[in-house]
Design a protein around this motif. Structure first.
Motif, short mmCIF file in Angstrom:
data_model
loop_
_atom_site.label_atom_id
_atom_site.label_comp_id
_atom_site.label_asym_id
_atom_site.label_seq_id
_atom_site.Cartn_x
_atom_site.Cartn_y
_atom_site.Cartn_z
N ILE A 60 -18.59 -11.04 24.97
CA ILE A 60 -17.61 -10.26 24.79
C ILE A 60 -16.48 -10.29 25.48
O ILE A 60 -17.41 -9.43 26.27
N GLN A 61 -15.69 -11.08 26.17
CA GLN A 61 -14.69 -9.95 26.93
C GLN A 61 -14.26 -8.35 26.88
O GLN A 61 -13.33 -8.12 24.75
N PRO A 62 -13.95 -7.38 26.89
CA PRO A 62 -13.29 -6.22 26.33
C PRO A 62 -12.41 -6.06 26.51
O PRO A 62 -11.66 -7.04 27.13
N VAL A 63 -11.73 -5.46 25.41
CA VAL A 63 -9.78 -5.54 25.35
C VAL A 63 -9.45 -4.48 25.88
O VAL A 63 -9.65 -3.04 26.84
N THR A 64 -8.82 -4.49 27.53
CA THR A 64 -7.82 -4.26 28.54
C THR A 64 -6.52 -4.48 27.53
O THR A 64 -6.48 -5.46 26.90
N SER A 65 -5.83 -3.59 28.98
CA SER A 65 -4.45 -3.75 28.48
C SER A 65 -3.64 -4.95 29.38
O SER A 65 -2.47 -5.33 28.86
N GLU A 66 -4.00 -5.62 29.89
CA GLU A 66 -3.76 -6.62 30.24
C GLU A 66 -4.28 -7.50 29.50
O GLU A 66 -3.34 -8.93 29.58
N SER A 67 -5.09 -7.60 28.69
CA SER A 67 -5.11 -8.97 27.56
C SER A 67 -4.55 -9.00 26.27
O SER A 67 -4.31 -8.14 25.76
N GLY A 68 -3.99 -10.04 26.14
CA GLY A 68 -3.44 -10.58 25.02
C GLY A 68 -2.13 -9.95 24.84
O GLY A 68 -1.59 -9.85 25.53
N LEU A 69 -2.36 -9.20 23.51
CA LEU A 69 -0.84 -8.74 23.10
C LEU A 69 -0.76 -7.07 23.55
O LEU A 69 0.35 -6.50 23.39
N MET A 70 -2.33 -6.81 23.49
CA MET A 70 -2.12 -5.81 24.55
C MET A 70 -1.14 -4.85 24.75
O MET A 70 -0.91 -3.76 25.24
N LYS A 71 -1.22 -6.19 25.92
CA LYS A 71 -0.13 -5.51 26.99
C LYS A 71 1.70 -4.99 26.54
O LYS A 71 2.75 -4.20 27.17
N PHE A 72 1.55 -5.52 25.21
CA PHE A 72 2.99 -5.43 25.01
C PHE A 72 3.03 -3.85 23.71
O PHE A 72 4.23 -3.45 23.47
N ALA A 73 1.59 -3.27 23.47
CA ALA A 73 1.16 -2.01 22.27
C ALA A 73 2.59 -0.74 22.86
O ALA A 73 2.14 -0.34 24.49
N GLY A 74 3.02 -0.17 21.82
CA GLY A 74 3.82 0.91 22.97
C GLY A 74 4.95 0.76 23.09
O GLY A 74 5.62 1.88 23.98
N ILE A 75 5.70 -0.57 23.59
CA ILE A 75 6.69 -0.93 24.11
C ILE A 75 7.44 -0.40 23.99
O ILE A 75 9.00 -0.37 24.94
N PHE A 76 8.08 0.34 22.92
CA PHE A 76 9.55 0.95 22.02
C PHE A 76 8.67 2.08 21.83
O PHE A 76 9.69 2.65 21.69
N GLN A 77 7.77 2.80 21.89
CA GLN A 77 7.75 4.73 21.97
C GLN A 77 8.77 5.69 22.20
O GLN A 77 9.56 5.91 22.00
N ASP A 78 9.78 4.38 23.79
CA ASP A 78 10.28 5.74 23.94
C ASP A 78 11.47 5.43 23.75
O ASP A 78 12.39 6.07 24.49
N ASP A 79 11.74 4.48 23.32
CA ASP A 79 13.26 3.90 23.10
C ASP A 79 14.22 4.67 21.82
O ASP A 79 13.76 4.48 20.27
N PRO A 80 14.99 5.08 21.40
CA PRO A 80 15.86 6.08 21.21
C PRO A 80 16.67 5.43 20.01
O PRO A 80 16.46 5.96 18.90
N ASP A 81 16.45 3.78 19.90
CA ASP A 81 17.33 3.23 18.88
C ASP A 81 16.25 2.22 18.16
O ASP A 81 16.62 2.20 16.90
N PHE A 82 14.81 2.21 18.28
CA PHE A 82 13.63 2.14 17.81
C PHE A 82 13.54 2.15 15.91
O PHE A 82 13.67 1.77 15.61
#
Length: 98
Positions: A60-82
């Motif tokens: 089983i491959q460990p989940v990393t910030s570079e795998s799959g959709l995890m690289k997109f997690a939190g991309i709107f956290q600092d977006d004031p319009d979100f």
């Protein structure tokens, strides 16, 4: 494996179909529930007598910030319009449900 999961279904024509869930192509129909159970047991025993069950490793491959959709997690956290956009979407969906 000592216990197998059998799905019993009553068809429109009144027959009972028994399917071994672990082996979906192992299926039989009979006029009665008991008959279907007995026949599926016999069919499974016959099939297993000619087969071998083995286990293989599957790393089983460990989940990393570079795998799959995890690289997109939190991309709107600092977006004031979100949050404002999300409120508008929610309001529009609520109007659609009226």
């Amino acid at each position: 494996m000592d216990n197998w999961n059998i799905l019993l279904e009553i068809r429109d024509d009144g027959l009972t179909t028994a399917t071994v869930l672990e082996v979906p192509d192992c299926q039989i129909s009979d006029e009665t529930k008991q008959g279907a159970v007995e026949k599926i047991q016999q069919l499974l025993q016959k099939r297993l007598a000619q087969a071998e069950i083995i286990q293989i490793p599957a790393p089983i491959q460990p989940v990393t910030s570079e795998s799959g959709l995890m690289k997109f997690a939190g991309i709107f956290q600092d977006d004031p319009d979100f949050m404002e956009i999300m409120k508008e979407i929610r309001a529009e969906r609520d109007l659609d449900n009226i």
